[in-house]
Design a protein around this motif. Structure first.
Motif, PDB file in Angstrom:
ATOM      1  N   THR A  10       0.838  -1.205   0.000  1.00 55.91           N
ATOM      2  CA  THR A  10       0.000   0.000   0.000  1.00 55.91           C
ATOM      3  C   THR A  10       0.871   1.252   0.000  1.00 55.91           C
ATOM      4  O   THR A  10       0.627   2.186  -0.766  1.00 55.91           O
ATOM      5  CB  THR A  10      -0.903   0.010   1.264  1.00 55.91           C
ATOM      6  OG1 THR A  10      -1.506  -1.265   1.368  1.00 55.91           O
ATOM      7  CG2 THR A  10      -1.955   1.081   1.201  1.00 55.91           C
ATOM      8  N   LYS A  11       1.878   1.243   0.853  1.00 56.80           N
ATOM      9  CA  LYS A  11       2.774   2.418   0.911  1.00 56.80           C
ATOM     10  C   LYS A  11       3.418   2.661  -0.442  1.00 56.80           C
ATOM     11  O   LYS A  11       3.591   3.797  -0.867  1.00 56.80           O
ATOM     12  CB  LYS A  11       3.885   2.189   1.943  1.00 56.80           C
ATOM     13  CG  LYS A  11       3.469   2.489   3.348  1.00 56.80           C
ATOM     14  CD  LYS A  11       4.669   2.327   4.260  1.00 56.80           C
ATOM     15  CE  LYS A  11       4.258   2.334   5.698  1.00 56.80           C
ATOM     16  NZ  LYS A  11       4.596   3.446   6.472  1.00 56.80           N
ATOM     17  N   GLU A  14       0.880   4.229  -2.782  1.00 56.22           N
ATOM     18  CA  GLU A  14       0.639   5.638  -2.427  1.00 56.22           C
ATOM     19  C   GLU A  14       1.789   6.516  -2.915  1.00 56.22           C
ATOM     20  O   GLU A  14       1.591   7.607  -3.405  1.00 56.22           O
ATOM     21  CB  GLU A  14       0.546   5.793  -0.907  1.00 56.22           C
ATOM     22  CG  GLU A  14      -0.789   5.358  -0.338  1.00 56.22           C
ATOM     23  CD  GLU A  14      -0.720   5.180   1.190  1.00 56.22           C
ATOM     24  OE1 GLU A  14      -1.642   4.562   1.724  1.00 56.22           O
ATOM     25  OE2 GLU A  14       0.279   5.627   1.824  1.00 56.22           O
TER      26      GLU A  14
END
Ligand code: GLA
Length: 389
Positions: A10-11, A14
């Motif tokens: 996810t990081k 993003e």
């Protein structure tokens, strides 16, 4: 903790907006066989369940964009066509060193983005650097279809560290990071690079790591000094037998007969390496016979040799080993890795682990009034691309 692969994924999305592959790359322990790898000797490491998780994707630009989720200085960027120089931050050097080695060998690596995080304590002797090298290599081999074997990756990781980072390490850490298997320790012959997996699966015994929290810069400079001292031993002994290429070719009798020709310190270093190689072989036989008590005894002998002959221990490590000497629930204990700080590795009866940790802690704090940390290590598999999303 950022370790959950989905958090890293996810990081990454993003930050970079593309879909990466995800790689898990483990730390290692070494049961026995310390400072033998660069002497063409034997080691007995294993990959463990502490690891770095990396997300990587090509960016179709000529940039390498790096992001370390757990570091204070967390981002670094460089053009892939540049002549790389050391970063001054530390961690990017392991990645740049690996890409540099790939380019030297003619592999086509394009620009890529990488974000990583993990739970390997840095400088604790668990080889977070080899985990980073092996993780990047596993990722890049998959992203750019490089077709690298695990052995090729281990060799490239080691060279990156020797030539770019400047630590003259042997191949044990990179090899263990890439060849680990669940429930098995790896007996590696560092001369031929042949290896066999030995079962290490006793439900009643746990691997307890005690971290001195001592992190010494000294470690890498003294490491290189030890290497040179072993080379000096080989140079002198070669005068009596030109076929000697490394300490692996030297037998105990031969060394004892030439003892007077060697400076005392050099003799001690050589003697330790010969003893330690023999201990690895004997310890493997102990494992096959399920004689874990004798195995543990060899761990103690290894520590005393590292302390007295090879002189790579320190007060904190010695106190931790001493703390276990009178504990029946501890089968073996010794300093692990390069030395001068980091962790001891202990084989402990599983059901006694908490009381053992408590007793070690009390002894350590009574002697040294310093913090200590414990980790329980489970043997796991080598670096690999994860099937996620
Ligand atoms: C460090 C090095 C290894 C090995 C050990 C000592 O971990 O990276 O190659 O030499 O020290 O056994």
């Amino acid at each position: 903790m950022t370790l959950n692969p989905n958090n890293i994924l996810t990081k990454f999305m993003e930050r970079f907006g593309s879909s990466p592959i995800v790689v898990e790359s483990p730390a290692r322990v070494n049961l026995i066989g310390e400072h033998t790898d660069y002497n063409d000797g034997f080691v007995l490491p294993a990959a463990i369940d502490k690891m770095i998780v990396l997300a990587l994707a090509p960016n179709n630009q000529n940039r390498i964009r790096l992001y370390a989720a757990d570091m204070d200085k967390f981002s670094y960027e460089v053009d892939i066509t540049d002549q790389f120089t050391k970063s001054e931050i530390g961690w990017p050097d392991y990645i740049l060193g690996v890409v540099d080695q790939l380019q030297i060998r003619g592999y086509q690596v394009g620009g890529f983005d990488c974000l990583f995080g993990g739970d390997i304590p840095i400088g604790a002797g668990l080889s977070s650097s080899a985990a980073l090298e092996g993780g990047i290599l596993t990722g890049l081999s998959s992203l750019f279809d490089l077709g690298l074997t695990r052995l090729q990756m281990a060799k490239i990781g080691q060279k990156a560290e020797n030539l770019f980072v400047g630590v003259q390490c042997g191949i044990m850490d990179q090899f263990a990071n890439l060849h680990g298997e669940s429930g098995k320790v790896i007996r590696l012959d560092c001369r031929s690079l042949e290896y066999s997996l030995y079962p290490f699966k006793r439900d009643d015994i746990a691997i307890l790591l005690c971290d001195t929290k001592v992190r010494r810069e000294l470690a890498s400079s003294e490491y290189n000094v030890r290497r040179k001292q072993c080379e000096e031993g080989v140079r002198i002994l070669k005068q009596f037998d030109p076929s000697i290429k490394s300490l692996r070719n030297v037998k105990h009798d031969f060394l004892e007969h030439r003892k007077d020709t060697l400076p005392g310190v050099i003799y001690n270093r050589c003697r330790f390496v010969l003893d330690e190689n023999q201990r690895v072989l004997d310890a493997c036989n102990n494992l096959l016979q399920d004689d874990i008590k004798s195995f543990g005894q060899k761990m103690y002998e290894s520590h005393y040799g590292l302390r007295d002959l090879y002189e790579v221990s320190c007060r904190e490590l010695d106190v931790l080993v001493e703390a276990t000497e009178t504990l029946d629930s501890v089968l073996g204990s010794r300093m692990m890795g390069g030395g001068f700080g980091g962790c001891t590795i202990n084989l402990v009866y599983e059901h006694k682990i908490e009381s053992v940790a408590e007793q070690i802690k009390q002894h350590y704090q009574a002697e040294l009034q310093k913090p200590i940390e414990f980790y329980i290590a489970k043997i796991g598999k080598g670096a690999s691309v994860l099937e996620v999303v």
